[in-house]
Design an enzyme around this catalytic site. Structure first.
Site: not given
Length: 351
Positions: A150, A158
Site C-alpha cells: 500500500h 504490510c
C-alpha cells in the site's frame, strides 16, 4: 505529456469497486479517481524501449532486507524482464515468515493476486492484498489478515511504498488485469537470494524455509517465467507437470515430475549458486543473524528521515498518515553492511 485514459479504466472499474467493498480501508468520495490515474509518460516510454506495452502481464518481487519492490513485465520475446525497482518506505517485523495475527511480521512466500484483491479505496491511498495466508500457510496454522502492499509510510505487517510509488504499481496491475491477465504472482522474500546472502544466513532458524523459497526464485531466474505453484509435504513445489489439485500442503508429496528442460536449467543454476556459497564459506563469510528493532526502510527514505525528521518527511511521502515507529526505522542493522556482489538493478525512483 499525459497518457489519455483508455477503455481499460472502464473495464476494470467493476472489479476494483468489488475490491473496495470486500477489503478493509476507509471509503473515499464517489468522484475519487486516484486508482484511474494514467501511467506516467516516462514509464510508458521505458516500457516501449524494453519491448513492453501497458497491456503486457506483470510479475512482482519484494525484498525485505533491501527494502525494494521489483515490477517485471513480459516483453515482446515472451520472457519477463525487469521494468522498474521501487524503494520501499516501510516494512515491519524481522526477517522470517509471518506466523500469527499481531506479530507485526511482513509475510514471506508466494502469493497470487487477483483483481478482487485490488483496493482503490484504501485508507493508505491505494493497496492490493497479497492473499495471506495462502494454502501452505493455512496448513501450517499461520494466521493474519489484510496483509497489503500500500501507500503511505506505515506498516504493521504490510509493505508500504509511499503514495507515489503505489500509484504506479497499482496502475501497472490495473492495466494488466484490464488486458486479460487473470492474476499476477508476488514473490515476497527475506533478501535477494544471492549466494552471499545464503552463505551469511546459513545458521538462521529459517534457512530451510528460505532454501525452499530460493527454489521458486531459481525457477523464475532460469526460465524468466513465473513458476506454477503448488504445495505438499509442508513446502512449495514448482512447475509440476500435470494436475496438482490432489496435492495436500500438509500431506506427503506424491510422485511428480518437472518438465525436463526446466529442471535442467534450474538444477544447473542451483549447482552454480551452491558452489559460490561454498566459496563464500571457505573465504570466511560469517554465519550472521541480524535483529531489527522493527523492520526497516530503504536507505533513500532513511536518509530523509534522519535529515528531515518524521513530521516533515511524512508531509512529503505519506500525507496525513504518520510514519510508523520512526525511531525503529533509523536502527537499521545493515548500516555499513556493503554486499560483495551487486544487489540492485533498475531505477530506484518512482518518477
Amino acid at each position: 505529456m499525459q497518457i489519455r485514459p483508455t477503455r481499460s479504466f472502464v473495464r476494470l472499474a467493476a472489479a476494483l469497486a468489488l475490491g473496495a467493498s470486500v477489503l478493509s480501508g476507509c471509503v473515499v468520495g464517489e468522484g475519487d479517481t486516484r486508482h484511474l490515474q494514467p501511467l506516467p509518460a516516462k514509464l510508458v516510454a521505458q516500457m516501449s524501449a524494453k519491448g513492453m506495452t501497458q497491456a503486457d502481464p506483470i510479475f512482482v518481487r519484494i525484498y525485505k532486507k533491501e527494502s525494494e519492490l521489483e515490477v517485471w513485465k513480459r516483453d515482446r520475446s515472451g520472457s519477463y524482464a525487469l521494468l522498474k525497482t521501487y524503494p520501499m518506505c516501510r516494512w515491519s517485523g524481522q526477517l522470517g515468515p509471518k506466523k500469527q495475527e499481531g506479530d507485526r511480521q511482513a509475510p514471506e512466500g508466494f502469493y497470487t493476486v487477483t483483481a478482487d484483491l485490488m483496493n482503490p479505496r484504501s485508507q493508505f491511498y491505494l493497496s492490493f492484498n497479497l492473499g495471506y495466508p495462502n494454502t501452505l500457510e493455512r496448513s501450517l496454522g499461520y494466521s493474519g489478515s489484510a496483509l497489503m502492499v500500500h501507500g503511505a509510510c506505515t506498516s504493521a505487517g504490510c509493505f508500504a511504498m509511499t503514495d507515489d510509488g503505489v500509484t504506479e504499481i497499482f496502475g501497472l496491475a490495473r492495466e494488466a488485469f484490464a488486458s486479460g491477465q487473470a492474476s499476477f504472482q508476488v514473490q515476497a522474500l527475506p533478501f535477494r537470494m544471492t549466494p552471499e546472502n545464503m552463505a551469511r544466513y546459513r545458521g538462521n532458524a529459517n534457512i530451510a524455509y528460505w532454501r525452499n523459497l530460493k527454489e521458486g526464485v531459481d525457477h523464475f531466474d532460469a526460465t524468466r517465467q513465473p513458476p506454477r505453484l503448488a504445495a505438499c509435504g509442508g513446502r512449495y513445489v514448482f512447475n509440476v507437470n500435470g494436475d496438482t489439485s490432489s496435492f495436500d500442503p500438509a500431506g506427503p508429496c506424491p510422485a511428480y515430475e518437472v518438465e525436463p528442460a526446466v529442471q535442467s536449467l534450474v538444477s544447473a543454476r542451483n549447482a552454480r549458486d551452491e558452489a559460490r556459497v561454498a566459496e563464500f564459506v571457505s573465504a570466511g563469510v560469517p554465519a550472521t543473524s541480524f535483529a531489527y528493532a522493527d523492520g526497516g526502510m530503504h536507505p533513500r527514505f532513511r536518509n530523509l528521515l534522519r535529515t528531515m525528521g518524521p513530521e516533515r518527511m511524512q508531509a512529503m511521502v505519506s500525507g496525513k498518515i504518520a510514519i510508523s515507529r520512526p525511531e525503529a526505522a533509523l536502527k537499521d542493522p545493515f548500516d555499513g553492511d556493503a554486499p560483495a556482489e551487486p544487489a540492485t538493478t533498475g531505477s530506484l525512483g518512482t518518477d
